[in-house]
Design an enzyme around this catalytic site. Sequence first.
Site, PDB file in Angstrom:
ATOM      1  N   ASN A   9      45.920  44.212  44.565  1.00 41.95           N
ATOM      2  CA  ASN A   9      44.980  43.105  44.324  1.00 41.95           C
ATOM      3  C   ASN A   9      45.793  41.862  43.958  1.00 41.95           C
ATOM      4  O   ASN A   9      46.336  41.780  42.865  1.00 41.95           O
ATOM      5  CB  ASN A   9      44.037  43.516  43.179  1.00 41.95           C
ATOM      6  CG  ASN A   9      43.134  42.385  42.723  1.00 41.95           C
ATOM      7  OD1 ASN A   9      43.019  41.351  43.392  1.00 41.95           O
ATOM      8  ND2 ASN A   9      42.490  42.581  41.581  1.00 41.95           N
ATOM      9  N   TRP A  10      45.852  40.931  44.900  1.00 43.03           N
ATOM     10  CA  TRP A  10      46.705  39.751  44.693  1.00 43.03           C
ATOM     11  C   TRP A  10      46.056  38.716  43.766  1.00 43.03           C
ATOM     12  O   TRP A  10      46.689  37.745  43.385  1.00 43.03           O
ATOM     13  CB  TRP A  10      47.035  39.098  46.033  1.00 43.03           C
ATOM     14  CG  TRP A  10      47.881  39.951  46.931  1.00 43.03           C
ATOM     15  CD1 TRP A  10      48.388  41.198  46.665  1.00 43.03           C
ATOM     16  CD2 TRP A  10      48.329  39.628  48.260  1.00 43.03           C
ATOM     17  NE1 TRP A  10      49.121  41.658  47.735  1.00 43.03           N
ATOM     18  CE2 TRP A  10      49.101  40.722  48.730  1.00 43.03           C
ATOM     19  CE3 TRP A  10      48.145  38.521  49.119  1.00 43.03           C
ATOM     20  CZ2 TRP A  10      49.693  40.739  49.991  1.00 43.03           C
ATOM     21  CZ3 TRP A  10      48.731  38.529  50.379  1.00 43.03           C
ATOM     22  CH2 TRP A  10      49.496  39.624  50.809  1.00 43.03           C
ATOM     23  N   LYS A  11      44.772  38.902  43.458  1.00 45.78           N
ATOM     24  CA  LYS A  11      44.036  37.955  42.596  1.00 45.78           C
ATOM     25  C   LYS A  11      44.200  36.521  43.139  1.00 45.78           C
ATOM     26  O   LYS A  11      44.285  36.341  44.345  1.00 45.78           O
ATOM     27  CB  LYS A  11      44.491  38.115  41.143  1.00 45.78           C
ATOM     28  CG  LYS A  11      44.428  39.582  40.682  1.00 45.78           C
ATOM     29  CD  LYS A  11      44.544  39.768  39.202  1.00 45.78           C
ATOM     30  CE  LYS A  11      44.441  41.251  38.884  1.00 45.78           C
ATOM     31  NZ  LYS A  11      44.426  41.546  37.474  1.00 45.78           N
ATOM     32  N   HIS A  97      35.151  43.892  40.005  1.00 48.15           N
ATOM     33  CA  HIS A  97      36.424  43.846  39.281  1.00 48.15           C
ATOM     34  C   HIS A  97      36.186  43.273  37.881  1.00 48.15           C
ATOM     35  O   HIS A  97      35.329  42.409  37.698  1.00 48.15           O
ATOM     36  CB  HIS A  97      37.453  42.988  40.037  1.00 48.15           C
ATOM     37  CG  HIS A  97      38.797  43.050  39.395  1.00 48.15           C
ATOM     38  ND1 HIS A  97      39.142  42.235  38.343  1.00 48.15           N
ATOM     39  CD2 HIS A  97      39.855  43.863  39.612  1.00 48.15           C
ATOM     40  CE1 HIS A  97      40.371  42.555  37.948  1.00 48.15           C
ATOM     41  NE2 HIS A  97      40.825  43.527  38.703  1.00 48.15           N
ATOM     42  N   GLU A  99      37.605  41.158  36.104  1.00 44.58           N
ATOM     43  CA  GLU A  99      37.669  39.698  35.935  1.00 44.58           C
ATOM     44  C   GLU A  99      36.382  39.039  36.427  1.00 44.58           C
ATOM     45  O   GLU A  99      35.969  38.001  35.912  1.00 44.58           O
ATOM     46  CB  GLU A  99      38.922  39.150  36.641  1.00 44.58           C
ATOM     47  CG  GLU A  99      40.167  39.473  35.816  1.00 44.58           C
ATOM     48  CD  GLU A  99      41.420  39.808  36.595  1.00 44.58           C
ATOM     49  OE1 GLU A  99      41.518  39.433  37.773  1.00 44.58           O
ATOM     50  OE2 GLU A  99      42.304  40.467  36.015  1.00 44.58           O
ATOM     51  N   GLU A 169      39.552  51.049  35.708  1.00 44.42           N
ATOM     52  CA  GLU A 169      40.492  50.060  35.187  1.00 44.42           C
ATOM     53  C   GLU A 169      40.086  49.687  33.767  1.00 44.42           C
ATOM     54  O   GLU A 169      39.214  48.821  33.572  1.00 44.42           O
ATOM     55  CB  GLU A 169      40.463  48.806  36.063  1.00 44.42           C
ATOM     56  CG  GLU A 169      40.896  49.048  37.481  1.00 44.42           C
ATOM     57  CD  GLU A 169      41.403  47.777  38.134  1.00 44.42           C
ATOM     58  OE1 GLU A 169      42.574  47.713  38.479  1.00 44.42           O
ATOM     59  OE2 GLU A 169      40.618  46.818  38.265  1.00 44.42           O
ATOM     60  N   GLY A 175      46.788  43.538  33.170  1.00 44.37           N
ATOM     61  CA  GLY A 175      47.636  42.355  32.985  1.00 44.37           C
ATOM     62  C   GLY A 175      48.227  42.247  31.589  1.00 44.37           C
ATOM     63  O   GLY A 175      48.788  41.218  31.219  1.00 44.37           O
ATOM     64  N   SER A 215      48.101  47.540  34.661  1.00 43.43           N
ATOM     65  CA  SER A 215      49.545  47.530  34.377  1.00 43.43           C
ATOM     66  C   SER A 215      50.306  48.682  35.036  1.00 43.43           C
ATOM     67  O   SER A 215      51.210  49.256  34.446  1.00 43.43           O
ATOM     68  CB  SER A 215      49.789  47.500  32.865  1.00 43.43           C
ATOM     69  OG  SER A 215      49.288  46.294  32.317  1.00 43.43           O
ATOM     70  N   GLY A 236      47.742  45.151  40.323  1.00 39.93           N
ATOM     71  CA  GLY A 236      47.657  43.690  40.305  1.00 39.93           C
ATOM     72  C   GLY A 236      49.049  43.082  40.375  1.00 39.93           C
ATOM     73  O   GLY A 236      49.669  43.003  41.440  1.00 39.93           O
ATOM     74  N   GLY A 237      49.567  42.680  39.220  1.00 39.16           N
ATOM     75  CA  GLY A 237      50.843  41.954  39.142  1.00 39.16           C
ATOM     76  C   GLY A 237      51.968  42.553  39.973  1.00 39.16           C
ATOM     77  O   GLY A 237      52.664  41.831  40.707  1.00 39.16           O
TER      78      GLY A 237
HETATM   79  P1  PGA Z   1      47.454  44.557  36.725  1.00 38.85           P
HETATM   80  O1  PGA Z   1      46.003  44.326  37.369  1.00 38.85           O
HETATM   81  O2  PGA Z   1      48.136  45.632  37.545  1.00 38.85           O
HETATM   82  O3  PGA Z   1      48.144  43.240  36.817  1.00 38.85           O
HETATM   83  O4  PGA Z   1      47.227  45.021  35.302  1.00 38.85           O
HETATM   84  C1  PGA Z   1      45.233  45.391  37.863  1.00 38.85           C
HETATM   85  C2  PGA Z   1      43.907  44.901  38.397  1.00 38.85           C
HETATM   86  O5  PGA Z   1      43.302  43.997  37.794  1.00 38.85           O
HETATM   87  O6  PGA Z   1      43.408  45.390  39.431  1.00 38.85           O
END
Ligand code: PGA
Length: 255
Positions: A9-11, A97, A99, A169, A175, A215, A236-237
């Site tokens: 997930n590149w956000k 998600h 967020e 999640e 994050g 994470s 994500g990251g």
């Molecule tokens: P993260 O994000 O790996 O940066 O913690 C995961 C996500 O939100 O899907």
Amino acid sequence: MRKPFIAGNWKMNTDSHSGPALVKALAAGLANIDRGKVDVAVIPPFVYLAQVVNAARASGISVGSQDIYFEQKGAFTGEISSNMIKDVGCNYCLCGHSERRHVIGEGDELINKKVHAAINGGLLPILCVGELLEERQAGKTEEVVERHIRKGMAGLNAEKAEAVTLAYEPVWAIGTGKTATPQQAQEVHAMIRGLIAELYDKSFADDMRIQYGGSVKPDNAAELMQKEDIDGLLVGGASLKADDFLAIIKASIPA
Ligand code: PGA
């Protein structure tokens, strides 16, 4: 045997150069990997989807969107339908998600409409569920995750629900660098599979893929994936660096 499914997930990251370049680097790194052993998807921002689909062509890497709207067309300024996402060559989309739940304010009813719209538009939704830190501390993890799943999947018969991947999640792990321990994640994943067996049946639940996210890094991916009910990772990251994401994918392939 559930095939591992690793999604990045590149956000709100990458641009018209770095997005296609990232997927090309992933394709090169996956060239010698038996694609029967792992499914891989990247989830870029809307505006780069077509370019990333193009760059991913023939690589076996799927592309998905980070969200969709639940209507298919009409006067919904700023929104994007599942038909549009499908039309540019994607096959997945995230729904719910954390967020979007906690920053944008989406609730379970809206997310459920999006899950239906995704499936009706020919996409495979990845329904994200998970508790906040205060909910975990108050002992409400199961209650929150159960509500997200019951409401998120409401009205889906087994035929439709087959299209769904679940992603657990925990919001406190996203994050933050704080991964759930493999044991903490496994406990929730096992609970989720039990709930799916109750909502559908055991063989349906046995086939459903449940990703963990929060994470995930190259050095914790293998340990998470070794747990019985963890079938994939939503990253994500660490999905923004080709080497890290490739290391996570490789760590997820059963020996
Ligand atoms: P993260 O994000 O790996 O940066 O913690 C995961 C996500 O939100 O899907």
